[in-house]
Design an enzyme around this catalytic site. Structure first.
Site, PDB file in Angstrom:
ATOM      1  CD  GLU A  33      25.954  12.243 -13.566  1.00  0.00           C
ATOM      2  OE1 GLU A  33      25.063  12.597 -14.368  1.00  0.00           O
ATOM      3  OE2 GLU A  33      27.160  12.181 -13.855  1.00  0.00           O
ATOM      4  NE  ARG A 259      14.762  18.899 -17.409  1.00  0.00           N
ATOM      5  CZ  ARG A 259      15.724  18.089 -16.987  1.00  0.00           C
ATOM      6  NH1 ARG A 259      15.797  16.851 -17.422  1.00  0.00           N
ATOM      7  NH2 ARG A 259      16.614  18.499 -16.118  1.00  0.00           N
ATOM      8  CE  LYS A 269      21.944  16.637 -10.457  1.00  0.00           C
ATOM      9  NZ  LYS A 269      22.375  15.643 -11.450  1.00  0.00           N
TER      10      LYS A 269
END
Ligand code: ATP
Ligand code: MG
Length: 560
Positions: A33, A259, A269
């Protein structure tokens, strides 16, 4: 598949799918994204997605998940493209956006409505939340759940045509309000947002939700293996439900992996953006940031990052990885290739009292102690030198083999000197040393075979190049700031130290993008942003030894 790549559980699945003929070609995607810069966690996902495809002769899409207009930015899109390329991967002509599929997504939504599998809900966002129930209580049906196909279709089209305000209606899948999996309690598929999209402008005022857009984009691109992180495990039933209803020609399979979390830093982010907003770092490419842009500016090589994520491995268990492991990969990537240079970070003046005033000798120094093929260079020696403040002690312990009053030390590639006197200022700080050199001990050619225990680096004062050198440390003092509510309260106040250093003259011309080892101090490289020919700025990429190893090891206990 390359033998070099260790076969993790995902590579094993892919290997089997090729072997059994389930797939001829592997197709993956990396779907960021564009709401921030990519970080070290994304490096893992990029290397995995592009890696498994490349190893099997398949291909990979770089797909921007741009379903959230307003939060996304062209700056981020450009940065993401350049970061993926820099890491060494190529999407060829497979650069896509979820917004490329807005027409197809909308058509699929109408199909679901026609099949009675989706309905327009007119509850408010808050009511929808209330009706949704909790993990322990089932949800309840919305009063609008029974709307007929015709009415739903009419409302959906009017939503699309802009007849309603934000939040007035939402399109939901009709699945099961009492499902133990909250994601199946009639998840939203489309919402109204009167906002200009960075690519589609004002064409749309309804935007697809992530799960819907992501699943169908995977199907439209004929992705074979949709690799994502563990938090999407609970979304897989919805992923599969959507595929069951839409029945695409190619059915992708979602597989989750853990992750990558890195000790002493954050991998989100949003939280990284908060550091910038708070002015803690200078931007996304601040060399302390775990962003690809920051690590690249710091001087890490793409090969080091690829090596690091390969060592971290693809697994199913969430874990925190030592920063020391990343730094080791970085260090190893330079060990054999970086030339040695001398630089003094915290200078202390040395006057060689028995050395002739105007004399200059060119000393020959090896560019690499273990590799004569890397050649030599000349370093000027003169009566006034800089050495490191730390390399002198007045009351030195017995094992201190550097310089002390009446002690001797070898100056790298030059002479043995003796400290005869030290000069202090009014605070008692040592500001200058008076030394004598032994002319017979010149490195390589001296007639004396006298040996001393310590060797230190130095720079001729008259010839030194002034530089700002930036020394970096962990950004956080806590080993796992990811889990903190306010990571900004755990910052390491000493994460950046800037010193006025003295460099040997050859460093005047070191090109940006080149890395060298400053002897005894670490690997350094000119700063891409702030360095210029007239005022040099260097970054320390990494120290020579892991000074944090012990602390980190202790702090890591109980983390995994
Ligand atoms: P962030 O919270 O930093 O925004 P994200 O998961 O929302 O992370 P996306 O841009 O949606 O970021 O991620 C693109 C891809 O990268 C996704 O497939 C995601 O699963 C993967 N990814 C993100 N963070 C990590 C991580 N720490 N380790 C491994 N993969 C990651
Ligand atoms: Mg995200």
């Amino acid at each position: 598949m390359s033998d070099a790549a260790p076969r993790d559980f995902i590579r094993q699945i892919i290997h089997d799918d090729l072997e059994t003929g389930k797939h001829d070609t592997i197709v993956t995607r990396f779907p960021p994204e564009p709401n921030g810069y990519l970080h070290v966690g994304h490096v893992m996902s990029i290397c995995l997605n592009f890696g498994v495809a490349a190893e099997t002769g398949g291909h990979t899409f770089l797909r921007f998940d741009d379903t959230n207009p307003g939060k996304e930015d062209q700056e981020y899109v450009n940065a993401i493209e350049s970061d993926v390329r820099w890491l060494g991967f190529d999407w060829e002509d497979r650069l896509t956006h979820a917004s490329d599929y807005f027409d197809g997504l909308y058509a699929a939504a109408e199909k679901l409505v026609e099949k009675g599998l989706a309905y327009v809900d007119s509850l408010s966002a808050e009511e929808i939340r209330e009706y949704r129930g909790t993990l322990t209580e089932p949800g309840k049906d919305s009063p609008y759940r029974g709307r007929q196909v015709e009415e739903n279709l009419d409302l959906l089209r009017r939503m699309r045509d802009g007849e309603f305000g934000d939040g007035e209606h939402v399109l939901r899948a009709k699945i099961d309000m009492s499902s133990p999996n909250m994601n199946l309690r009639d998840p939203a598929l489309y919402r109204i947002r009167h906002i200009t999209h960075q690519r589609t402008g004002d064409t749309w005022c309804i935007y697809p939700m992530y799960d819907f857009a992501h699943t169908l984009s995977d199907a439209f691109e004929a992705i074979t293996h949709s690799l994502c992180t563990l938090e999407f495990e609970d979304h897989r039933p919805l992923y599969d439900w959507l595929l069951d209803q839409v029945r695409p020609a190619n059915r992708p399979r979602q597989i989750e992996f853990s992750r990558l979390n890195l000790a002493y830093t954050i991998t989100s982010k949003r939280k990284l953006g908060a550091l910038i907003d708070a002015g803690v770092v200078s931007g996304w490419d601040d060399p302390r940031m775990p962003t690809i842009a920051g690590m690249r500016r710091r001087g890490y090589s793409a090969a080091a990052l690829r090596d690091f994520v390969a060592r971290a491995g693809v697994t199913k268990k969430d874990k925190l990885i030592e920063m020391g492991m990343l730094e080791n990969s970085v260090r190893e990537s330079f060990g054999d290739s970086a030339e040695r240079r001398m630089a003094v970070l915290k200078p202390l003046k040395v006057v060689v009292t028995n050395y002739p005033e105007k004399q200059i000798e060119m000393m020959r120094a090896m560019n690499h102690p273990n590799d004569a093929n890397m050649g030599t260079r000349e370093v000027p020696f003169s009566r006034e030198l800089w050495i490191e403040q730390d390399d002198f002690m007045i009351d030195a312990p017995r094992k201190f083999f550097r310089l002390k009053p009446n002690g001797e030390v070898r100056l790298r590639s030059a002479y043995i000197i003796r400290c005869d006197e030290f000069v202090t200022d009014s605070n008692g700080t040592v500001v200058e040393l008076h030394c004598t050199y032994d002319p017979d001990t010149r490195s390589g050619t001296g007639s004396s075979d006298r040996k001393v225990k310590g060797t230190i680096h130095w720079v001729s004062a008259e010839h030194a190049v002034d530089a700002e050198v930036r020394l970096y440390d962990r950004l956080f003092t806590e080993v796992n700031p990811n889990t903190a509510d306010d990571p900004n309260s755990l910052l390491n106040p000493n994460s950046l130290e800037s010193v006025a250093a003295k460099l040997e003259p050859t460093l005047a011309d070191l090109a940006v993008g080149e890395a060298v080892q400053f002897e005894r101090l670490g690997y350094f490289s000119p700063d891409v942003v702030d360095d210029s020919a007239s005022s040099r700025v260097f970054n320390r990429i990494v120290t020579l030894r892991d000074s944090w190893a012990k602390i980190e090891k202790q702090a890591m206990q109980g983390q995994n």
